[in-house]
Design a protein around this motif. Structure first.
Motif, PDB file in Angstrom:
ATOM      1  N   ASP A   3       0.838  -1.203   0.000  1.00 17.46           N
ATOM      2  CA  ASP A   3       0.000   0.000   0.000  1.00 17.46           C
ATOM      3  C   ASP A   3       0.868   1.247   0.000  1.00 17.46           C
ATOM      4  N   THR A   4       1.894   1.254   0.822  1.00 22.12           N
ATOM      5  CA  THR A   4       2.779   2.415   0.918  1.00 22.12           C
ATOM      6  C   THR A   4       3.452   2.705  -0.416  1.00 22.12           C
ATOM      7  N   LEU A   5       3.901   1.685  -1.104  1.00 19.81           N
ATOM      8  CA  LEU A   5       4.540   1.888  -2.404  1.00 19.81           C
ATOM      9  C   LEU A   5       3.552   2.483  -3.405  1.00 19.81           C
ATOM     10  N   GLY A   6       2.347   1.959  -3.435  1.00 16.12           N
ATOM     11  CA  GLY A   6       1.327   2.508  -4.330  1.00 16.12           C
ATOM     12  C   GLY A   6       0.985   3.945  -3.981  1.00 16.12           C
ATOM     13  N   TRP A   7       0.876   4.229  -2.693  1.00 12.76           N
ATOM     14  CA  TRP A   7       0.544   5.581  -2.241  1.00 12.76           C
ATOM     15  C   TRP A   7       1.663   6.561  -2.595  1.00 12.76           C
ATOM     16  N   ILE A   8       2.894   6.139  -2.493  1.00 10.49           N
ATOM     17  CA  ILE A   8       4.023   7.002  -2.861  1.00 10.49           C
ATOM     18  C   ILE A   8       3.933   7.375  -4.337  1.00 10.49           C
ATOM     19  N   HIS A   9       3.633   6.418  -5.185  1.00  6.91           N
ATOM     20  CA  HIS A   9       3.451   6.728  -6.608  1.00  6.91           C
ATOM     21  C   HIS A   9       2.361   7.776  -6.793  1.00  6.91           C
ATOM     22  N   CYS A  10       1.245   7.585  -6.105  1.00  6.90           N
ATOM     23  CA  CYS A  10       0.130   8.534  -6.223  1.00  6.90           C
ATOM     24  C   CYS A  10       0.540   9.930  -5.773  1.00  6.90           C
ATOM     25  N   ARG A  11       1.158  10.014  -4.637  1.00  4.72           N
ATOM     26  CA  ARG A  11       1.534  11.317  -4.082  1.00  4.72           C
ATOM     27  C   ARG A  11       2.631  11.989  -4.905  1.00  4.72           C
ATOM     28  N   ASN A  12       3.364  11.199  -5.685  1.00  7.60           N
ATOM     29  CA  ASN A  12       4.378  11.765  -6.580  1.00  7.60           C
ATOM     30  C   ASN A  12       3.813  12.074  -7.956  1.00  7.60           C
ATOM     31  N   GLY A  13       2.493  11.979  -8.109  1.00  7.55           N
ATOM     32  CA  GLY A  13       1.834  12.379  -9.344  1.00  7.55           C
ATOM     33  C   GLY A  13       1.677  11.296 -10.390  1.00  7.55           C
ATOM     34  N   ASP A  14       1.921  10.037 -10.044  1.00  8.51           N
ATOM     35  CA  ASP A  14       1.780   8.948 -11.006  1.00  8.51           C
ATOM     36  C   ASP A  14       0.817   7.893 -10.461  1.00  8.51           C
ATOM     37  N   ALA A  15      -0.464   8.279 -10.396  1.00  6.94           N
ATOM     38  CA  ALA A  15      -1.487   7.394  -9.841  1.00  6.94           C
ATOM     39  C   ALA A  15      -1.599   6.099 -10.630  1.00  6.94           C
ATOM     40  N   ALA A  16      -1.438   6.164 -11.939  1.00 10.78           N
ATOM     41  CA  ALA A  16      -1.539   4.953 -12.761  1.00 10.78           C
ATOM     42  C   ALA A  16      -0.492   3.922 -12.345  1.00 10.78           C
ATOM     43  N   ALA A  17       0.692   4.365 -12.003  1.00 11.36           N
ATOM     44  CA  ALA A  17       1.739   3.442 -11.553  1.00 11.36           C
ATOM     45  C   ALA A  17       1.421   2.860 -10.181  1.00 11.36           C
ATOM     46  N   GLY A  18       0.675   3.593  -9.381  1.00 16.37           N
ATOM     47  CA  GLY A  18       0.312   3.118  -8.052  1.00 16.37           C
ATOM     48  C   GLY A  18      -0.840   2.131  -8.031  1.00 16.37           C
ATOM     49  N   LEU A  19      -1.677   2.140  -9.061  1.00 17.63           N
ATOM     50  CA  LEU A  19      -2.859   1.281  -9.067  1.00 17.63           C
ATOM     51  C   LEU A  19      -2.573  -0.209  -8.870  1.00 17.63           C
ATOM     52  N   PRO A  20      -1.622  -0.802  -9.571  1.00 17.33           N
ATOM     53  CA  PRO A  20      -1.392  -2.242  -9.354  1.00 17.33           C
ATOM     54  C   PRO A  20      -1.014  -2.574  -7.908  1.00 17.33           C
ATOM     55  N   TYR A  21      -0.219  -1.727  -7.294  1.00 16.47           N
ATOM     56  CA  TYR A  21       0.184  -1.955  -5.902  1.00 16.47           C
ATOM     57  C   TYR A  21      -1.010  -1.830  -4.959  1.00 16.47           C
ATOM     58  N   LEU A  22      -1.838  -0.817  -5.199  1.00 16.97           N
ATOM     59  CA  LEU A  22      -2.987  -0.594  -4.337  1.00 16.97           C
ATOM     60  C   LEU A  22      -4.039  -1.688  -4.504  1.00 16.97           C
ATOM     61  N   ASN A  23      -4.233  -2.158  -5.724  1.00 16.37           N
ATOM     62  CA  ASN A  23      -5.153  -3.274  -5.938  1.00 16.37           C
ATOM     63  C   ASN A  23      -4.667  -4.525  -5.220  1.00 16.37           C
ATOM     64  N   ARG A  24      -3.378  -4.778  -5.263  1.00 12.20           N
ATOM     65  CA  ARG A  24      -2.807  -5.937  -4.574  1.00 12.20           C
ATOM     66  C   ARG A  24      -2.941  -5.778  -3.062  1.00 12.20           C
ATOM     67  N   ALA A  25      -2.672  -4.591  -2.562  1.00 15.31           N
ATOM     68  CA  ALA A  25      -2.803  -4.336  -1.124  1.00 15.31           C
ATOM     69  C   ALA A  25      -4.238  -4.567  -0.669  1.00 15.31           C
ATOM     70  N   LEU A  26      -5.186  -4.108  -1.468  1.00 12.86           N
ATOM     71  CA  LEU A  26      -6.592  -4.289  -1.104  1.00 12.86           C
ATOM     72  C   LEU A  26      -6.978  -5.768  -1.132  1.00 12.86           C
ATOM     73  N   ALA A  27      -6.442  -6.523  -2.069  1.00 16.08           N
ATOM     74  CA  ALA A  27      -6.712  -7.961  -2.115  1.00 16.08           C
ATOM     75  C   ALA A  27      -6.215  -8.648  -0.840  1.00 16.08           C
ATOM     76  N   LEU A  28      -5.134  -8.148  -0.271  1.00 10.03           N
ATOM     77  CA  LEU A  28      -4.567  -8.725   0.947  1.00 10.03           C
ATOM     78  C   LEU A  28      -5.275  -8.255   2.214  1.00 10.03           C
ATOM     79  N   ALA A  29      -5.890  -7.074   2.156  1.00 15.37           N
ATOM     80  CA  ALA A  29      -6.565  -6.506   3.328  1.00 15.37           C
ATOM     81  C   ALA A  29      -7.834  -5.778   2.892  1.00 15.37           C
ATOM     82  N   PRO A  30      -8.854  -6.521   2.452  1.00 19.64           N
ATOM     83  CA  PRO A  30     -10.039  -5.898   1.866  1.00 19.64           C
ATOM     84  C   PRO A  30     -10.871  -5.046   2.829  1.00 19.64           C
TER      85      PRO A  30
END
Length: 82
Positions: A3-30
């Protein structure tokens, strides 16, 4: 950490790059509202308001406030009505 890695991408202006990480994080902790918010934010920034709205609503359904509750409410309110 995923989740943190995905969020860092988002906060650095690249939300598209963060999506795969955030989807995986949500699958692990829905049930995690903070991850739901992060994914909703990324989807909003990736021009996917319907999916963003869904995840933001899920994040806000939790009985316990999370650190981004106010931001989640504001982001949800800023999305166009469906």
């Amino acid at each position: 950490a995923i989740d943190t890695l995905g969020w860092i991408h988002c906060r650095n202006g690249d939300a598209a790059a963060g999506l795969p990480y955030l989807n995986r994080a949500l699958a692990l902790a829905p049930q995690n509202p903070e991850i739901q918010y992060h994914l909703g934010y990324a989807l909003c920034k990736s021009n996917q308001p319907g999916a963003a709205r869904w995840h933001l609503r899920l994040a806000l359904r939790t009985a316990t406030p999370f650190p981004w509750t106010a931001e989640a409410k504001a982001l949800l309110a800023s999305l166009p009505a469906q």
